[in-house]
Design an enzyme around this catalytic site. Structure first.
Site, PDB file in Angstrom:
ATOM      1  N   CYS A 158     -26.097 -12.781 -20.869  1.00 61.52           N
ATOM      2  CA  CYS A 158     -25.734 -14.094 -20.338  1.00 61.52           C
ATOM      3  C   CYS A 158     -26.461 -14.434 -19.034  1.00 61.52           C
ATOM      4  CB  CYS A 158     -24.222 -14.183 -20.133  1.00 61.52           C
ATOM      5  SG  CYS A 158     -23.648 -13.278 -18.705  1.00 61.52           S
ATOM      6  N   CYS A 207     -22.714  -7.500 -18.835  1.00 64.67           N
ATOM      7  CA  CYS A 207     -21.497  -7.658 -18.051  1.00 64.67           C
ATOM      8  C   CYS A 207     -20.428  -6.697 -18.582  1.00 64.67           C
ATOM      9  CB  CYS A 207     -20.926  -9.066 -18.204  1.00 64.67           C
ATOM     10  SG  CYS A 207     -21.966 -10.346 -17.541  1.00 64.67           S
ATOM     11  N   CYS A 236     -27.525  -9.871 -16.196  1.00 61.85           N
ATOM     12  CA  CYS A 236     -26.971  -9.485 -17.495  1.00 61.85           C
ATOM     13  C   CYS A 236     -27.974  -9.845 -18.584  1.00 61.85           C
ATOM     14  CB  CYS A 236     -25.650 -10.208 -17.729  1.00 61.85           C
ATOM     15  SG  CYS A 236     -25.006  -9.996 -19.396  1.00 61.85           S
ATOM     16  N   CYS A 243     -18.669 -12.750 -19.909  1.00 64.79           N
ATOM     17  CA  CYS A 243     -19.975 -12.820 -20.563  1.00 64.79           C
ATOM     18  C   CYS A 243     -19.916 -13.818 -21.731  1.00 64.79           C
ATOM     19  CB  CYS A 243     -20.351 -11.428 -21.079  1.00 64.79           C
ATOM     20  SG  CYS A 243     -22.101 -11.207 -21.392  1.00 64.79           S
ATOM     21  N   GLY A 276       0.789  -1.219   0.000  1.00 70.18           N
ATOM     22  CA  GLY A 276       0.000   0.000   0.000  1.00 70.18           C
ATOM     23  C   GLY A 276       0.825   1.273   0.000  1.00 70.18           C
TER      24      GLY A 276
END
Lengths: 286, 256
Positions: A240, A262, A237, A268, A29
């Site tokens: 899909c 998606c 979605c 997808c 970080g």
């Protein structure tokens, strides 16, 4: 292969970047300064991510680039071509087959493994930047762990919108120490950051590299009475029928029709190949 | 009784020029100390040295901390000093803009110190911010307004609320009434006097306005050219000034 040195950058530069990456991994970080090079693309197009990828790639790697989850948008196509040309590495659109994935603003839906490296493109690496413009001061705040200001931003969100309205670039605390900007990924992706793959972040213009090692604790900041929520559009979605993936909203006409698809195109596609069909999936296939 | 703040022989030089020098005094809990002097007399330099914003070249500033008793704040670690700055100390700037975050709402400004010391409950933070707005006579309907939408006097009161929310024991004030018109000044002074008495605060007030110290300060220190030229009880110094400069200062005030 071409007349470029492998992956465009010279060996000394890659060495310098690798040192920054190793330092970043050692201090999760922490933003490590590095001497960012001029790349043959404009700032804001992923110059930081490209430099990290160039220093990470080996000739045996398989490379994938996504832009907002998609493999076929301008940014993704141009960076993929860049490395096809300058490094000659194999490229793929399938998440599982890639060993290095450079991403802009998404984490792939498929779970990543220990053999993979995820490289993020970062526009503004400093999570405190819009609250405290002085670099000397933000560095001191990181050094002394003075992160109260980050909560002031979340406080402002709640007081203005009734909920934490920050929906992307949602600040996280890494390994109980540094507050980090996860790059502008949707906050839906934040919980995925505790993953098996190595995550590297490159900010070219701001000249910073930072990293999250595998299986590192990553906590999204929040209030006790307003806990963090990984939100997404409340739809399946339309292509899909996936219920669990992050969706893009696409406006279809000016009569108010829209579809949700998606944002991860590879996810997808693989679902549709496996036989899942959404509300508008039939028409799209036809 | 242990003094809250012991200042011993503090000096600050700007190159060859003297910022302030040979300053020593004790401040006891609940006491308000005024520092007066003309522009350039070193009073702001001294205040910044005491509050840890400037590093003095010489001397000790010993603060009676809650946990460890008297500690020299000049030599203590920076995180500890900054922690004091957020908890037991408060600093009221002359210009409210220096002490406020102008792009953050009034509630956020007050809540910042609470969040900085680890408060993570939105409801609590907001309730305390509303409470403090009330205490400094700002309507809590304005809790979500930005300070840029406030008048000068309101900004100054907001700055005071933001500083006092963590219950500090020592407040540094740098010309808290500067730049405000007289009626607003009077209200602010009234408010400050009430808060100081009610919370039992100790304060160090730097000003060039003798009326302010007459109202607020128990003791007075007069500075000139970086040196302390006279100290004493406020009424004593103002009514019977001994040093030539103090006499000049007192006689310069216009009588209406």
């Amino acid at each position: 292969m071409s007349d470029y040195n492998f992956a465009y950058l010279d060996e000394q530069t890659k060495r310098m970047i690798r040192r920054a990456i190793l330092k970043g991994l050692a201090v999760p970080g922490y933003q490590v300064p590095f001497a960012s090079r001029e790349m043959p693309m404009p700032y804001g197009w992923g110059t930081g991510g490209v430099q990290v990828s160039a220093a990470t790639l080996t000739p045996e790697d398989t490379f994938k680039v996504i832009d907002q989850g998609a493999d076929d948008t301008t940014n993704a196509v141009s960076i993929r071509k860049f490395f096809e040309r300058t490094a000659g590495v194999a490229t793929t659109e399938e998440t599982e087959k890639a060993s290095v994935i450079q991403t802009r603003h998404r984490i792939p839906e498929a779970e990543l493994t220990e053999d993979q490296i995820l490289v993020y493109q970062v526009p503004i690496p400093e999570p405190l930047r819009f609250l405290e413009p002085r670099e000397t001061e933000t560095r001191k705040m990181h050094a002394l762990q003075e992160y109260g200001l980050m909560h002031v931003k979340l406080y402002e969100d709640i007081s203005q919108h009734g909920a934490i309205a920050t929906s992307y670039a949602y600040p996280v605390k890494v390994s109980d120490r540094y507050v980090m900007d996860p790059s502008p990924i949707p906050k839906f992706d934040n919980p995925k950051m505790e993953m098996a793959a190595i995550q590297l972040f490159g900010a070219g213009r701001e000249q910073r590299i930072y990293a999250v090692p595998p299986y590192t604790k990553v906590v999204s900041l929040d209030f006790e009475d307003y806990p963090f929520e990984a939100s997404k559009a409340d739809h399946p979605c339309d292509l899909c029928a996936a219920e669990d993936s992050y969706l893009d909203e696409v406006i279809l006409d000016d009569a108010g029709n829209r579809m949700f698809v998606c944002s991860d195109t590879d996810y997808c596609r693989s679902r549709r190949e496996a036989g899942h069909v959404g509300r508008l999936g039939e028409e799209a296939a036809a | 009784m242990t003094p809250l703040l012991q200042v011993k022989d503090v000096a600050k030089m700007y190159g060859a020029r003297i910022g302030c020098t040979d300053v020593s005094f004790d401040l006891y809990p609940g006491e308000v100390m005024g520092i007066v002097g003309e522009s350039g007399s070193g009073k702001s330099t001294l205040l910044n040295c005491l509050a840890g914003h400037l590093a003095p070249d010489r001397g000790e500033v010993v603060f009676d901390t809650r946990a460890d008793g008297p500690v020299d704040t000049v030599t203590m670690s920076e995180p500890a000093r900054r922690m004091l700055g957020r908890t037991d100390w408060a600093f009221v700037h002359q210009h409210a803009r220096d002490g406020l975050r102008m792009s953050v709402s009034a509630g956020g400004n007050i809540g910042e110190r609470l969040m900085a010391v680890g408060d993570r409950h939105y409801g609590d933070i907001r309730a305390r911010a509303a409470d403090w707005l009330g205490r400094v006579e700002i309507s809590d309907a304005r809790i979500d307004d930005r300070p840029s939408a406030f008048s000068g006097g309101m900004q100054q009161r907001l700055q005071i609320a933001r500083n006092l929310v963590t219950g500090p024991r020592l407040v540094f004030m740098d010309e808290p009434t500067g730049g405000l018109d007289v009626s607003v000044q009077a209200r602010l002074l009234d408010l400050l006097r009430g808060l100081v008495r009610e919370m039992g605060l100790s304060a160090i007030i730097v000003t060039h306005d003798l009326a302010v110290v007459r109202l607020l300060a128990d003791r007075l220190m007069v500075m000139k050219d970086g040196h302390v030229v006279e100290t004493g009880l406020t009424d004593q110094v103002l009514d019977d000034p001994q040093h030539g400069y103090t006499q000049l200062l007192v006689s310069s005030v216009l009588q209406v």
